[in-house]
Enzyme design. Structure first.
Site, PDB file in Angstrom:
ATOM      1  N   HIS A 199       0.999  -1.346   0.021  1.00 26.89           N
ATOM      2  CA  HIS A 199       0.070   0.054   0.163  1.00 26.89           C
ATOM      3  C   HIS A 199       0.713   1.376   0.183  1.00 26.89           C
ATOM      4  O   HIS A 199       1.020   1.832  -1.126  1.00 26.89           O
ATOM      5  CB  HIS A 199      -1.113  -0.024   1.357  1.00 26.89           C
ATOM      6  CG  HIS A 199      -1.924   1.039   1.440  1.00 26.89           C
ATOM      7  ND1 HIS A 199      -2.185   1.985   0.131  1.00 26.89           N
ATOM      8  CD2 HIS A 199      -3.052   1.222   2.214  1.00 26.89           C
ATOM      9  CE1 HIS A 199      -3.501   2.775   0.555  1.00 26.89           C
ATOM     10  NE2 HIS A 199      -3.533   2.282   1.959  1.00 26.89           N
ATOM     11  N   HIS A 239      -0.795   0.311 -12.087  1.00 25.68           N
ATOM     12  CA  HIS A 239      -1.824   0.640 -11.119  1.00 25.68           C
ATOM     13  C   HIS A 239      -2.940  -0.010 -11.150  1.00 25.68           C
ATOM     14  O   HIS A 239      -3.660  -0.460 -12.295  1.00 25.68           O
ATOM     15  CB  HIS A 239      -2.156   2.156 -11.141  1.00 25.68           C
ATOM     16  CG  HIS A 239      -2.838   2.635  -9.839  1.00 25.68           C
ATOM     17  ND1 HIS A 239      -4.207   2.475  -9.545  1.00 25.68           N
ATOM     18  CD2 HIS A 239      -2.367   3.231  -8.542  1.00 25.68           C
ATOM     19  CE1 HIS A 239      -4.234   3.096  -8.321  1.00 25.68           C
ATOM     20  NE2 HIS A 239      -3.269   3.480  -7.754  1.00 25.68           N
ATOM     21  N   ASP A 279       3.730   6.986  -7.248  1.00 28.97           N
ATOM     22  CA  ASP A 279       5.166   6.826  -6.646  1.00 28.97           C
ATOM     23  C   ASP A 279       6.521   6.772  -7.415  1.00 28.97           C
ATOM     24  O   ASP A 279       7.433   6.941  -6.773  1.00 28.97           O
ATOM     25  CB  ASP A 279       5.222   5.296  -5.911  1.00 28.97           C
ATOM     26  CG  ASP A 279       4.260   5.280  -4.901  1.00 28.97           C
ATOM     27  OD1 ASP A 279       4.034   6.256  -4.047  1.00 28.97           O
ATOM     28  OD2 ASP A 279       3.295   4.421  -4.976  1.00 28.97           O
TER      29      ASP A 279
HETATM   30  C1  LIG Z   1       0.349  -1.634  -8.834  1.00 27.67           C
HETATM   31  C2  LIG Z   1       0.162  -2.965  -9.334  1.00 27.67           C
HETATM   32  C3  LIG Z   1       0.261  -4.060  -8.120  1.00 27.67           C
HETATM   33  C4  LIG Z   1      -1.127  -3.293  -9.957  1.00 27.67           C
HETATM   34  O1  LIG Z   1      -1.292  -4.583 -10.328  1.00 27.67           O
HETATM   35  P1  LIG Z   1      -2.534  -5.399 -11.000  1.00 27.67           P
HETATM   36  O2  LIG Z   1      -3.613  -4.331 -11.292  1.00 27.67           O
HETATM   37  O3  LIG Z   1      -3.121  -6.608 -10.119  1.00 27.67           O
HETATM   38  O4  LIG Z   1      -1.923  -5.694 -12.566  1.00 27.67           O
HETATM   39  P2  LIG Z   1      -1.299  -6.945 -12.965  1.00 27.67           P
HETATM   40  O5  LIG Z   1      -0.106  -7.520 -11.789  1.00 27.67           O
HETATM   41  O6  LIG Z   1      -2.244  -8.071 -13.159  1.00 27.67           O
HETATM   42  O7  LIG Z   1      -0.623  -6.657 -13.922  1.00 27.67           O
HETATM   43  C5  LIG Z   1      -0.808  -6.776 -15.430  1.00 27.67           C
HETATM   44  C6  LIG Z   1       0.211  -7.113 -16.397  1.00 27.67           C
HETATM   45  O8  LIG Z   1       1.108  -6.225 -16.280  1.00 27.67           O
HETATM   46  C7  LIG Z   1       2.476  -6.631 -15.850  1.00 27.67           C
HETATM   47  N1  LIG Z   1       2.932  -5.608 -15.006  1.00 27.67           N
HETATM   48  C8  LIG Z   1       2.214  -4.783 -14.242  1.00 27.67           C
HETATM   49  N2  LIG Z   1       2.788  -3.915 -13.441  1.00 27.67           N
HETATM   50  C9  LIG Z   1       4.173  -4.036 -13.951  1.00 27.67           C
HETATM   51  C10 LIG Z   1       5.218  -3.416 -13.648  1.00 27.67           C
HETATM   52  N3  LIG Z   1       5.540  -2.494 -12.768  1.00 27.67           N
HETATM   53  N4  LIG Z   1       6.460  -3.850 -14.161  1.00 27.67           N
HETATM   54  C11 LIG Z   1       6.502  -4.751 -15.173  1.00 27.67           C
HETATM   55  N5  LIG Z   1       5.337  -5.485 -15.460  1.00 27.67           N
HETATM   56  C12 LIG Z   1       4.056  -5.003 -14.873  1.00 27.67           C
HETATM   57  C13 LIG Z   1       2.140  -7.539 -15.280  1.00 27.67           C
HETATM   58  O9  LIG Z   1       3.168  -8.589 -15.051  1.00 27.67           O
HETATM   59  C14 LIG Z   1       0.914  -8.231 -16.212  1.00 27.67           C
HETATM   60  O10 LIG Z   1       1.476  -8.966 -17.204  1.00 27.67           O
HETATM   61  P3  LIG Z   1       1.008 -10.344 -17.883  1.00 27.67           P
HETATM   62  O11 LIG Z   1      -0.238  -9.921 -18.335  1.00 27.67           O
HETATM   63  O12 LIG Z   1       2.106 -10.601 -19.046  1.00 27.67           O
HETATM   64  O13 LIG Z   1       0.895 -11.491 -16.817  1.00 27.67           O
HETATM   65  C15 LIG Z   1       1.369  -3.573 -10.152  1.00 27.67           C
HETATM   66  O14 LIG Z   1       1.276  -2.571 -11.705  1.00 27.67           O
HETATM   67  C16 LIG Z   1       2.802  -3.349  -9.640  1.00 27.67           C
HETATM   68  O15 LIG Z   1       3.248  -3.950  -8.967  1.00 27.67           O
HETATM   69  N6  LIG Z   1       3.350  -2.095  -9.996  1.00 27.67           N
HETATM   70  C17 LIG Z   1       4.648  -1.895  -9.383  1.00 27.67           C
HETATM   71  C18 LIG Z   1       4.525  -1.323  -8.043  1.00 27.67           C
HETATM   72  C19 LIG Z   1       3.986   0.077  -7.767  1.00 27.67           C
HETATM   73  O16 LIG Z   1       4.430   0.796  -8.234  1.00 27.67           O
HETATM   74  N7  LIG Z   1       2.830   0.183  -6.650  1.00 27.67           N
HETATM   75  C20 LIG Z   1       2.545   1.517  -6.467  1.00 27.67           C
HETATM   76  C21 LIG Z   1       0.983   1.581  -6.953  1.00 27.67           C
HETATM   77  S1  LIG Z   1       0.548   3.197  -6.473  1.00 27.67           S
END
Ligand SMILES: CC(C)(COP(=O)(O)OP(=O)(O)OC[C@H]1O[C@@H](n2cnc3c(N)ncnc32)[C@H](O)[C@@H]1OP(=O)(O)O)[C@@H](O)C(=O)NCCC(=O)NCCS
Length: 426
Positions: A266, A305, A361
């Site tokens: 979070h 996100h 972030d």
């Molecule tokens: C924020 C987050 C958790 C959202 O996750 P989500 O909505 O569940 O999205 P998913 O994990 O299902 O990702 C969808 C696809 O994009 C990819 N992806 C998502 N974020 C990614 C990232 N930061 N880097 C590389 N690949 C990413 C996933 O591997 C997935 O690929 P696939 O379809 O080939 O399996 C995710 O984007 C993430 O981990 N980002 C980095 C951490 C971050 O910056 N968090 C702050 C949020 S404010």
């Protein structure tokens, strides 16, 4: 407009018509769908990915379009024209204040920033290496013992009093926690300063009679607070609402929110971005790093996100604030790495196809570092900014006649009724 959803239960052949209101059906309406003798139908939704838990008029997000609005005002306009306390007022009371209302509000907040001396001693009792978020959570919780009247949650005047206290005291608590880790004397609030300038003074003042932070840095932090002030039903807000639904006092509810925010999924992502940028180190390493991300060996922190499938509107604003801060502090060499990463990622098919854009972030950690905050303080800053949002959501909950104590269902997967076995027979 009320539409309906027709459901045919193939177990019984019975048909049901459920009203659709505001794009939702009521989960309780599903209970009538039952097979003889069995409980009615329920929904299974770990993480509430498709369940609305409340009606709210505070914050609107359209993740596909990259829109964030507080009480209908676009975040871009608030960040440009407003102050954090003005935005707090807007979130809490639904309208922008008149000049007189704002002056009163700022006065009230300014004159509630001091802590009871016993609370100071409470913070002094933590170990030298205590995490400031742990200290913040515990001391917000401890505030409920100083204001036992806060339990009168049904009394609107009383609620206003506790809301004022909490918003006013959060920077003091955060700053005391910071000074504690540094082994420096705590600095008391200075009522001549603005909310954010006072916070910076409590953090960084040493022997000078008055600490005067550079106005551009104050403004950048003020913008960051505004950007973090609310984000509808996220994990910590849900925690605040859940505890608040039991009619606990707001200090206990906000302490729960701080606990949720402490979690790396979070509030901790900007720290991870900073670590990633340090690891990459130089712009000529960026291409290799991106290849590693595409191969699935890395995650590009600060990108993607759950809600925004477009450029996070807050990231755009922060990027601009970066320029202002670096004008004062000198450019952080990691900024170049961040810009190169963004440039390559925004053109790359992998990121474009998955709609991965910079989130709030991506740049905020760079600003915090430039402002001399150690990474453990990043989430404390988030918590200070989010406090008016938590409290606006808590007030809305308390006034909402439809709300009930939060009490989800479960699907029981354990063993049913069996005889107790004495210990010598197990
Ligand atoms: C924020 C987050 C958790 C959202 O996750 P989500 O909505 O569940 O999205 P998913 O994990 O299902 O990702 C969808 C696809 O994009 C990819 N992806 C998502 N974020 C990614 C990232 N930061 N880097 C590389 N690949 C990413 C996933 O591997 C997935 O690929 P696939 O379809 O080939 O399996 C995710 O984007 C993430 O981990 N980002 C980095 C951490 C971050 O910056 N968090 C702050 C949020 S404010």
């Amino acid at each position: 407009m009320t539409d309906t959803l027709s459901i045919r239960d193939n177990r019984t052949g019975k048909e049901y018509k459920l009203p659709i209101t505001d794009g939702t059906i009521r989960a309780a309406d599903l209970q009538q769908i039952a097979v003889d003798g069995e409980p009615g139908l329920a929904t299974y939704d770990p993480g509430f990915v498709n369940t609305a838990s409340c009606r709210s008029s505070i914050t609107f997000i359209d993740g596909d379009a990259g829109i964030l609005e507080y009480r209908g005002y676009p975040i871009e306009q608030l960040a440009e024209h407003s102050s954090f306390l003005e935005v707090s007022y807007l979130l809490l009371y639904g309208e922008l204040p008149t000049q007189e209302q704002l002056d009163n509000w700022v006065h009230e907040i300014t004159y509630h920033t001091f802590l009871h001396e016993n609370l100071k001693q409470f913070i002094q009792g933590f170990r030298y290496d205590a995490h400031p978020m742990g200290m913040l959570m515990a001391s917000v919780s401890a505030l409920s013992t100083f204001y036992p009247d806060a339990r009168e949650v049904k009394d609107p005047e009383n609620r206003t009093m506790q809301i004022t206290r909490l918003i006013a005291k959060m920077p003091t608590l955060g700053a005391f926690a910071f000074r504690h880790v540094q082994g420096r004397p705590y600095v008391y609030p200075d009522n001549r300063l603005s909310y954010t300038a006072n916070f910076l003074a409590m953090l960084f003042k040493m022997s000078e009679p008055t600490y005067e932070a550079d106005e551009r840095l104050v403004q950048a932090l003020e913008i960051l607070f505004i950007l973090h002030a609310d984000h509808e039903q996220n994990c910590s807000t849900n925690a605040v609402r859940s505890v608040g639904s039991a009619e606990a006092d707001p200090y206990s509810a906000v302490a729960a929110g701080i606990g949720a925010l402490f979690g790396p999924l979070h509030g901790g992502a900007n720290e991870a971005v900073l670590r990633m940028l340090k690891r990459i180190g130089r712009t000529d390493h960026v291409a290799d790093f991106i290849e590693g991300v595409k191969d699935g060996q890395e995650r590009l922190m600060g990108f993607g996100h759950r809600v925004y499938k477009n450029y996070d509107p807050r990231a755009k604003i922060i990027k601009k604030a970066c320029d202002d801060v670096f004008e004062v502090t000198g450019v952080n060499p990691l900024l170049k790495v961040a810009q190169e990463l963004e440039k390559i990622a925004l053109q790359d098919e992998y990121f474009v196809k998955r709609k991965l854009y910079p989130n709030v972030d991506f740049y905020s950690g760079l600003i915090y570092e430039a402002l001399q905050f150690p990474p453990e303080m990043f989430t404390v800053l988030f918590a200070i900014g989010r406090t008016p949002g938590w409290l606006a959501q808590w007030s809305e909950l308390v006034e909402d006649k439809e709300q009930k104590i939060a009490r989800p269902k479960q699907i029981y997967t354990g063993i049913r009724t069996r005889e107790f076995v004495p210990i010598d027979q197990r």
